[in-house]
Design an enzyme around this catalytic site. Structure first.
Site, PDB file in Angstrom:
ATOM      1  N   THR A 106       0.872  -1.176   0.000  1.00  0.00           N
ATOM      2  CA  THR A 106       0.000   0.000   0.000  1.00  0.00           C
ATOM      3  C   THR A 106       0.908   1.225   0.000  1.00  0.00           C
ATOM      4  OG1 THR A 106      -0.030   0.382   2.399  1.00  0.00           O
ATOM      5  CG2 THR A 106      -1.568  -1.261   1.543  1.00  0.00           C
ATOM      6  N   GLU A 152      13.683  -4.513   0.099  1.00  0.00           N
ATOM      7  CA  GLU A 152      14.553  -4.193  -1.044  1.00  0.00           C
ATOM      8  C   GLU A 152      13.931  -3.130  -1.948  1.00  0.00           C
ATOM      9  OE1 GLU A 152      17.912  -5.532  -1.880  1.00  0.00           O
ATOM     10  OE2 GLU A 152      17.466  -3.597  -2.752  1.00  0.00           O
ATOM     11  N   VAL A 155      13.896   1.305  -1.919  1.00  0.00           N
ATOM     12  CA  VAL A 155      14.879   2.216  -2.525  1.00  0.00           C
ATOM     13  C   VAL A 155      15.447   1.552  -3.776  1.00  0.00           C
ATOM     14  CG1 VAL A 155      16.976   3.564  -2.171  1.00  0.00           C
ATOM     15  CG2 VAL A 155      15.576   2.948  -0.200  1.00  0.00           C
ATOM     16  N   GLY A 210       2.099   9.141 -16.947  1.00  0.00           N
ATOM     17  CA  GLY A 210       1.825   8.305 -15.770  1.00  0.00           C
ATOM     18  C   GLY A 210       3.030   8.146 -14.858  1.00  0.00           C
ATOM     19  N   GLU A 213       2.613  10.932  -9.420  1.00  0.00           N
ATOM     20  CA  GLU A 213       1.388  10.660  -8.676  1.00  0.00           C
ATOM     21  C   GLU A 213       0.284  11.530  -9.283  1.00  0.00           C
ATOM     22  OE1 GLU A 213       1.040   8.427  -6.207  1.00  0.00           O
ATOM     23  OE2 GLU A 213       3.128   7.864  -6.462  1.00  0.00           O
ATOM     24  N   ASP A 224       9.410  11.896  -1.101  1.00  0.00           N
ATOM     25  CA  ASP A 224       9.614  10.469  -1.344  1.00  0.00           C
ATOM     26  C   ASP A 224      11.113  10.157  -1.426  1.00  0.00           C
ATOM     27  OD1 ASP A 224       8.149   7.992  -1.763  1.00  0.00           O
ATOM     28  OD2 ASP A 224       9.104   7.975  -3.739  1.00  0.00           O
ATOM     29  N   LYS A 228      13.635   7.808   1.052  1.00  0.00           N
ATOM     30  CA  LYS A 228      14.623   6.820   0.598  1.00  0.00           C
ATOM     31  C   LYS A 228      15.988   7.112   1.227  1.00  0.00           C
ATOM     32  CE  LYS A 228      12.212   6.179  -3.767  1.00  0.00           C
ATOM     33  NZ  LYS A 228      12.208   6.338  -5.215  1.00  0.00           N
ATOM     34  N   GLY A 338       9.402   1.425 -12.027  1.00  0.00           N
ATOM     35  CA  GLY A 338       8.204   0.780 -12.544  1.00  0.00           C
ATOM     36  C   GLY A 338       7.718  -0.354 -11.672  1.00  0.00           C
TER      37      GLY A 338
HETATM   38  N1  LIG Z   1       5.051   2.246  -8.409  1.00  0.00           N
HETATM   39  C1  LIG Z   1       6.366   2.075  -8.276  1.00  0.00           C
HETATM   40  O1  LIG Z   1       7.115   1.988  -9.250  1.00  0.00           O
HETATM   41  C2  LIG Z   1       6.958   1.976  -6.904  1.00  0.00           C
HETATM   42  C3  LIG Z   1       8.351   1.860  -6.757  1.00  0.00           C
HETATM   43  C4  LIG Z   1       8.888   1.711  -5.466  1.00  0.00           C
HETATM   44  C5  LIG Z   1       8.040   1.682  -4.365  1.00  0.00           C
HETATM   45  N2  LIG Z   1       6.697   1.827  -4.537  1.00  0.00           N
HETATM   46  C6  LIG Z   1       5.854   1.821  -3.363  1.00  0.00           C
HETATM   47  O2  LIG Z   1       5.003   0.682  -3.420  1.00  0.00           O
HETATM   48  C7  LIG Z   1       3.749   0.990  -2.814  1.00  0.00           C
HETATM   49  C8  LIG Z   1       2.640   0.673  -3.782  1.00  0.00           C
HETATM   50  O3  LIG Z   1       2.800   1.469  -4.947  1.00  0.00           O
HETATM   51  P1  LIG Z   1       1.706   1.437  -6.111  1.00  0.00           P
HETATM   52  O4  LIG Z   1       2.289   2.196  -7.230  1.00  0.00           O
HETATM   53  O5  LIG Z   1       1.231   0.050  -6.319  1.00  0.00           O
HETATM   54  O6  LIG Z   1       0.533   2.296  -5.418  1.00  0.00           O
HETATM   55  P2  LIG Z   1      -1.009   2.359  -5.826  1.00  0.00           P
HETATM   56  O7  LIG Z   1      -1.162   1.953  -7.232  1.00  0.00           O
HETATM   57  O8  LIG Z   1      -1.482   3.681  -5.354  1.00  0.00           O
HETATM   58  O9  LIG Z   1      -1.689   1.207  -4.947  1.00  0.00           O
HETATM   59  C9  LIG Z   1      -1.892   1.290  -3.574  1.00  0.00           C
HETATM   60  C10 LIG Z   1      -2.853   0.188  -3.169  1.00  0.00           C
HETATM   61  O10 LIG Z   1      -3.002   0.202  -1.758  1.00  0.00           O
HETATM   62  C11 LIG Z   1      -4.377   0.062  -1.488  1.00  0.00           C
HETATM   63  N3  LIG Z   1      -4.681   0.544  -0.143  1.00  0.00           N
HETATM   64  C12 LIG Z   1      -4.824   1.794   0.298  1.00  0.00           C
HETATM   65  N4  LIG Z   1      -5.114   1.793   1.611  1.00  0.00           N
HETATM   66  C13 LIG Z   1      -5.123   0.511   1.988  1.00  0.00           C
HETATM   67  C14 LIG Z   1      -5.333  -0.156   3.207  1.00  0.00           C
HETATM   68  N5  LIG Z   1      -5.609   0.518   4.324  1.00  0.00           N
HETATM   69  N6  LIG Z   1      -5.263  -1.509   3.220  1.00  0.00           N
HETATM   70  C15 LIG Z   1      -4.990  -2.201   2.098  1.00  0.00           C
HETATM   71  N7  LIG Z   1      -4.784  -1.624   0.917  1.00  0.00           N
HETATM   72  C16 LIG Z   1      -4.846  -0.289   0.874  1.00  0.00           C
HETATM   73  C17 LIG Z   1      -5.077   0.827  -2.564  1.00  0.00           C
HETATM   74  O11 LIG Z   1      -6.423   0.416  -2.567  1.00  0.00           O
HETATM   75  P3  LIG Z   1      -7.498   0.953  -3.641  1.00  0.00           P
HETATM   76  O12 LIG Z   1      -7.147   0.201  -4.889  1.00  0.00           O
HETATM   77  O13 LIG Z   1      -8.794   0.540  -3.056  1.00  0.00           O
HETATM   78  O14 LIG Z   1      -7.294   2.425  -3.726  1.00  0.00           O
HETATM   79  C18 LIG Z   1      -4.255   0.340  -3.753  1.00  0.00           C
HETATM   80  O15 LIG Z   1      -4.709  -0.929  -4.173  1.00  0.00           O
HETATM   81  C19 LIG Z   1       3.824   2.463  -2.408  1.00  0.00           C
HETATM   82  O16 LIG Z   1       4.145   2.561  -1.050  1.00  0.00           O
HETATM   83  C20 LIG Z   1       4.939   3.018  -3.275  1.00  0.00           C
HETATM   84  O17 LIG Z   1       5.614   4.127  -2.674  1.00  0.00           O
HETATM   85  C21 LIG Z   1       6.144   1.957  -5.768  1.00  0.00           C
END
Ligand SMILES: NC(=O)c1ccc[n+]([C@@H]2O[C@H](COP(=O)([O-])OP(=O)(O)OC[C@H]3O[C@@H](n4cnc5c(N)ncnc54)[C@H](OP(=O)(O)O)[C@@H]3O)[C@@H](O)[C@H]2O)c1
Length: 358
Positions: A106, A152, A155, A210, A213, A224, A228, A338
């Protein structure tokens, strides 16, 4: 079925981009994980912000892929009201699973009680969500170097950054300084500005592609990247707090309270200042990059001139300057961005936990 196959229940919290990619990779990687690691992940629960899909003896692969499909169509992962995360963990334990993994993919703050509950139960924890690790040191400290916490992907977006830092610490190579370009989004915006694209247009392009955010200020604030830097510094052994890291926001305070659409209309007011900064750097053979630097006691996160055409200007990288790598820092660089790479980092953490700790 092989008799020595270790079955590991997995609770996946969050089914956004990373959570969905992780579920697909668990399904696609089943044979490889079984033959190489002698374990099988039984995904027993998948949650989003509103609901929970649950099966105490493991969801079938078809159910996992259907959940991903539902999310792609903008639906909740399941129907009905969901129990709390702590209730989910308790239900899994009551079903007889003594060891397991809780995955936090999340982006929410406040997961600490859930992580603590999982760890107290003897479960492992794999995090892509940085927030618990970047909270106040007093609450975050217990997650650093905990044998059953892996992170892992927090960061480096899947590059083996944390693993490398752990290795350096294991072989007693004191860390002097960590530096890196840790945001693909800000790297893209800086790269566009090199070629004369105004800051506001680069921000809009990043949003349209995309890369940002939904509200680009979340990326432009540098918070963010600060998280890290904080995580790397803390893992290196420095008990840093957020206040120890100086962060340069890429927008001015006057733009902070606007709605997201108004912000995009007004961000052009920053174009001239940015253009001048880029031009000044270019007269010295440099380009501007958003760089994080952290050492014992302090960190700085912000725009910095780096030599044009150098590896550091084009890479998403992290470098470690240590006692042994003093004159030539150890550099890890590559794509590192990604949802697929991030999910792969989480899957690697799950495998590591299953192999070493569960
Ligand atoms: N995207 C990347 O490339 C990337 C890279 C490194 C780290 N990250 C980290 O990985 C995490 C996820 O990223 P993401 O891109 O997948 O984010 P995202 O697309 O915004 O997905 C977040 C998910 O968490 C769910 N959520 C929110 N509150 C919740 C709760 N209380 N309990 C359970 N689920 C909950 C959301 O639910 P809904 O679908 O209902 O809204 C959504 O499914 C983040 O912390 C981000 O910083 C991401």
């Amino acid at each position: 079925m092989m008799t020595d196959l270790k079955q590991i229940p997995v609770i996946v919290l969050g089914t956004g981009g990373v959570g969905s990619a992780l579920l697909r990779q668990i399904v696609d990687g089943r044979e490889q994980i079984t033959s190489r690691n002698k374990c099988r992940f039984e995904v027993v629960a998948v949650t989003d912000s509103q609901s929970c899909l649950f099966a105490a003896d493991g969801l079938a692969d078809g159910e996992l892929l259907a959940a991903v499909e539902r999310k792609q169509q903008g639906m909740a992962v399941a129907d009905g009201i969901r129990p709390s995360e702590i209730e989910i963990i308790d239900q899994v334990r009551q079903a007889g699973w003594e060891k397991g993994v809780v995955v936090d993919v999340t982006a929410v703050a406040g997961m600490e009680p859930v992580l603590d509950h999982a760890l107290a139960a003897g479960y492992g924890v794999a995090l892509a969500n940085k927030k618990a690790l970047a909270g106040p040191w007093q609450t975050a400290q217990k997650y650093f170097n905990h044998p059953r916490v892996r992170h892992e992907s927090t960061v480096g977006g899947g590059q083996p950054v944390i693993a490398t830092l752990r290795y350096l610490l294991d072989v007693n190579d004191p860390i002097y300084e960590i530096e890196g370009q840790m945001s693909g989004t800000l790297g893209f915006i800086c790269g566009q500005m090199d070629g004369g694209v105004p800051f506001s247009r680069a921000v809009r392009e990043a949003k349209e592609l995309g890369y940002t955010e939904p509200d680009p200020r979340e990326d432009l604030s540098g918070k963010d990247v600060m998280r890290k830097a904080l995580i790397l510094g803390r893992l290196a052994g420095w008990p840093l707090e957020e206040a120890d890291i100086e962060v340069e926001s890429l927008y001015t305070p006057e733009l902070a309270d606007l709605s997201a659409p108004d912000f995009l209309d007004e961000v052009a007011t920053l174009d001239e200042t940015m253009r001048l900064r880029v031009a000044t750097a270019q007269t010295e053979g440099m380009v501007l990059r958003y760089v994080a630097e952290v050492e014992n006691g302090r960190g700085v996160v912000g725009l910095k001139p780096v030599p044009a055409g150098s590896a550091l200007s084009s890479l998403k990288y992290i470098s470690f300057r240590t006692a042994r790598y003093d004159d030539e820092p150890l550099l890890i660089g590559g794509k590192g961005a990604g949802v697929e790479m991030t999910a792969a980092g989480v899957l690697g953490d799950m495998i590591d936990l299953a192999r070493e700790e569960l």
